[in-house]
Design a protein around this motif. Structure first.
Motif, PDB file in Angstrom:
ATOM      1  N   ASN A   9    -106.773  58.272 -45.878  1.00  0.00           N
ATOM      2  CA  ASN A   9    -107.834  58.488 -46.860  1.00  0.00           C
ATOM      3  C   ASN A   9    -107.785  59.937 -47.335  1.00  0.00           C
ATOM      4  O   ASN A   9    -107.682  60.851 -46.527  1.00  0.00           O
ATOM      5  CB  ASN A   9    -109.183  58.183 -46.193  1.00  0.00           C
ATOM      6  CG  ASN A   9    -110.314  58.146 -47.174  1.00  0.00           C
ATOM      7  OD1 ASN A   9    -110.367  58.929 -48.107  1.00  0.00           O
ATOM      8  ND2 ASN A   9    -111.245  57.234 -46.949  1.00  0.00           N
ATOM      9  N   LYS A  10    -107.883  60.136 -48.635  1.00  0.00           N
ATOM     10  CA  LYS A  10    -107.850  61.489 -49.188  1.00  0.00           C
ATOM     11  C   LYS A  10    -109.159  62.260 -48.992  1.00  0.00           C
ATOM     12  O   LYS A  10    -109.187  63.468 -49.153  1.00  0.00           O
ATOM     13  CB  LYS A  10    -107.527  61.449 -50.687  1.00  0.00           C
ATOM     14  CG  LYS A  10    -106.067  61.285 -50.983  1.00  0.00           C
ATOM     15  CD  LYS A  10    -105.807  61.542 -52.454  1.00  0.00           C
ATOM     16  CE  LYS A  10    -104.329  61.534 -52.739  1.00  0.00           C
ATOM     17  NZ  LYS A  10    -104.025  61.947 -54.101  1.00  0.00           N
ATOM     18  N   THR A  61     -98.538  58.179 -43.528  1.00  0.00           N
ATOM     19  CA  THR A  61     -99.493  58.113 -44.635  1.00  0.00           C
ATOM     20  C   THR A  61     -98.935  57.283 -45.784  1.00  0.00           C
ATOM     21  O   THR A  61     -97.878  56.666 -45.657  1.00  0.00           O
ATOM     22  CB  THR A  61     -99.847  59.542 -45.100  1.00  0.00           C
ATOM     23  OG1 THR A  61    -100.948  59.485 -46.011  1.00  0.00           O
ATOM     24  CG2 THR A  61     -98.672  60.242 -45.750  1.00  0.00           C
ATOM     25  N   THR A  62     -99.629  57.298 -46.907  1.00  0.00           N
ATOM     26  CA  THR A  62     -99.154  56.611 -48.108  1.00  0.00           C
ATOM     27  C   THR A  62     -98.427  57.611 -49.012  1.00  0.00           C
ATOM     28  O   THR A  62     -98.604  58.818 -48.883  1.00  0.00           O
ATOM     29  CB  THR A  62    -100.329  55.991 -48.882  1.00  0.00           C
ATOM     30  OG1 THR A  62    -101.174  57.046 -49.349  1.00  0.00           O
ATOM     31  CG2 THR A  62    -101.116  55.021 -48.029  1.00  0.00           C
ATOM     32  N   SER A  63     -97.625  57.102 -49.920  1.00  0.00           N
ATOM     33  CA  SER A  63     -96.894  57.967 -50.859  1.00  0.00           C
ATOM     34  C   SER A  63     -97.848  58.794 -51.707  1.00  0.00           C
ATOM     35  O   SER A  63     -97.581  59.943 -52.038  1.00  0.00           O
ATOM     36  CB  SER A  63     -95.998  57.135 -51.770  1.00  0.00           C
ATOM     37  OG  SER A  63     -95.049  56.437 -51.022  1.00  0.00           O
ATOM     38  N   ASN A  64     -98.990  58.206 -52.066  1.00  0.00           N
ATOM     39  CA  ASN A  64     -99.988  58.891 -52.874  1.00  0.00           C
ATOM     40  C   ASN A  64    -100.533  60.123 -52.146  1.00  0.00           C
ATOM     41  O   ASN A  64    -100.695  61.194 -52.738  1.00  0.00           O
ATOM     42  CB  ASN A  64    -101.117  57.906 -53.210  1.00  0.00           C
ATOM     43  CG  ASN A  64    -102.066  58.445 -54.246  1.00  0.00           C
ATOM     44  OD1 ASN A  64    -101.731  59.329 -55.019  1.00  0.00           O
ATOM     45  ND2 ASN A  64    -103.264  57.911 -54.259  1.00  0.00           N
ATOM     46  N   ILE A  65    -100.818  59.986 -50.865  1.00  0.00           N
ATOM     47  CA  ILE A  65    -101.331  61.112 -50.081  1.00  0.00           C
ATOM     48  C   ILE A  65    -100.211  62.103 -49.775  1.00  0.00           C
ATOM     49  O   ILE A  65    -100.425  63.314 -49.779  1.00  0.00           O
ATOM     50  CB  ILE A  65    -102.010  60.606 -48.795  1.00  0.00           C
ATOM     51  CG1 ILE A  65    -103.269  59.815 -49.151  1.00  0.00           C
ATOM     52  CG2 ILE A  65    -102.337  61.755 -47.855  1.00  0.00           C
ATOM     53  CD1 ILE A  65    -103.931  59.113 -47.982  1.00  0.00           C
ATOM     54  N   GLU A  66     -99.010  61.592 -49.534  1.00  0.00           N
ATOM     55  CA  GLU A  66     -97.866  62.471 -49.234  1.00  0.00           C
ATOM     56  C   GLU A  66     -97.663  63.509 -50.333  1.00  0.00           C
ATOM     57  O   GLU A  66     -97.326  64.663 -50.049  1.00  0.00           O
ATOM     58  CB  GLU A  66     -96.592  61.639 -49.074  1.00  0.00           C
ATOM     59  CG  GLU A  66     -95.349  62.485 -48.805  1.00  0.00           C
ATOM     60  CD  GLU A  66     -94.066  61.681 -48.827  1.00  0.00           C
ATOM     61  OE1 GLU A  66     -93.081  62.153 -48.223  1.00  0.00           O
ATOM     62  OE2 GLU A  66     -94.024  60.612 -49.456  1.00  0.00           O
ATOM     63  N   ALA A  67     -97.909  63.126 -51.575  1.00  0.00           N
ATOM     64  CA  ALA A  67     -97.732  64.039 -52.706  1.00  0.00           C
ATOM     65  C   ALA A  67     -98.642  65.262 -52.601  1.00  0.00           C
ATOM     66  O   ALA A  67     -98.329  66.322 -53.138  1.00  0.00           O
ATOM     67  CB  ALA A  67     -97.986  63.305 -54.015  1.00  0.00           C
ATOM     68  N   ASP A  68     -99.762  65.131 -51.884  1.00  0.00           N
ATOM     69  CA  ASP A  68    -100.711  66.233 -51.741  1.00  0.00           C
ATOM     70  C   ASP A  68    -100.513  67.044 -50.462  1.00  0.00           C
ATOM     71  O   ASP A  68    -101.229  68.017 -50.233  1.00  0.00           O
ATOM     72  CB  ASP A  68    -102.149  65.702 -51.775  1.00  0.00           C
ATOM     73  CG  ASP A  68    -102.523  65.153 -53.137  1.00  0.00           C
ATOM     74  OD1 ASP A  68    -101.892  65.551 -54.140  1.00  0.00           O
ATOM     75  OD2 ASP A  68    -103.442  64.316 -53.207  1.00  0.00           O
ATOM     76  N   ASP A  94     -98.272  52.612 -51.986  1.00  0.00           N
ATOM     77  CA  ASP A  94     -99.655  53.007 -52.262  1.00  0.00           C
ATOM     78  C   ASP A  94    -100.664  52.522 -51.228  1.00  0.00           C
ATOM     79  O   ASP A  94    -101.773  52.992 -51.187  1.00  0.00           O
ATOM     80  CB  ASP A  94    -100.075  52.528 -53.648  1.00  0.00           C
ATOM     81  CG  ASP A  94     -99.368  53.307 -54.739  1.00  0.00           C
ATOM     82  OD1 ASP A  94     -98.972  54.453 -54.473  1.00  0.00           O
ATOM     83  OD2 ASP A  94     -99.200  52.763 -55.839  1.00  0.00           O
ATOM     84  N   SER A  95    -100.286  51.567 -50.413  1.00  0.00           N
ATOM     85  CA  SER A  95    -101.163  51.133 -49.326  1.00  0.00           C
ATOM     86  C   SER A  95    -100.295  50.790 -48.127  1.00  0.00           C
ATOM     87  O   SER A  95     -99.112  50.511 -48.268  1.00  0.00           O
ATOM     88  CB  SER A  95    -102.001  49.926 -49.744  1.00  0.00           C
ATOM     89  OG  SER A  95    -101.160  48.832 -50.021  1.00  0.00           O
TER      90      SER A  95
END
Length: 113
Positions: free
Chosen positions: A40-41, A65-72, A84-85
């Motif tokens: 969770n972000k 983690t997810t790819s979306n969170i990895e970017a951050d 993404d999930s």
């Protein structure tokens, strides 16, 4: 965390402990390996700060983690990221993720948090 702990023992023979992120600042993590599951972000900044501190004190940090969170995420070199999930019903990404985590684990200390 308990499931990840069981798999690390079963796959790599590595004994792990489960500790809440907020307890890490009060725990000696020097020379330990931390397996962090970030899903969770909302608490990413807070969790990342705690994990960076542990890493700077000598802990090896593996993040799942997810790819979306990895970017951050910045400053971590051992990241296992899914799409993404978390692919609960797709066995191929799960198997690849567990294998990659086990490889990271074997390259790090033999005790986990």
């Amino acid at each position: 965390c308990l499931e990840a702990r069981a798999k690390l023992w079963h796959i790599a023979g590595i004994d792990a402990d489960c500790i809440k992120t907020d307890m890490l600042p009060h725990t000696d993590t020097t020379g330990k390996t931390i397996l962090a599951i970030i899903s969770n972000k909302d608490y990413l900044h807070h969790s990342s700060k705690i994990l960076h501190k542990a890493q700077n004190q000598g802990a090896s940090v593996i993040i799942v983690t997810t790819s979306n969170i990895e970017a951050d995420l910045e400053g971590f070199d051992k990241i296992v990221a899914f799409g993404d999930s978390v692919p609960i019903f797709n066995i191929l990404p799960i198997t690849a993720g567990l294998y990659k985590t086990a490889v990271f684990a074997n390259d790090s200390a033999k005790s986990f948090f």
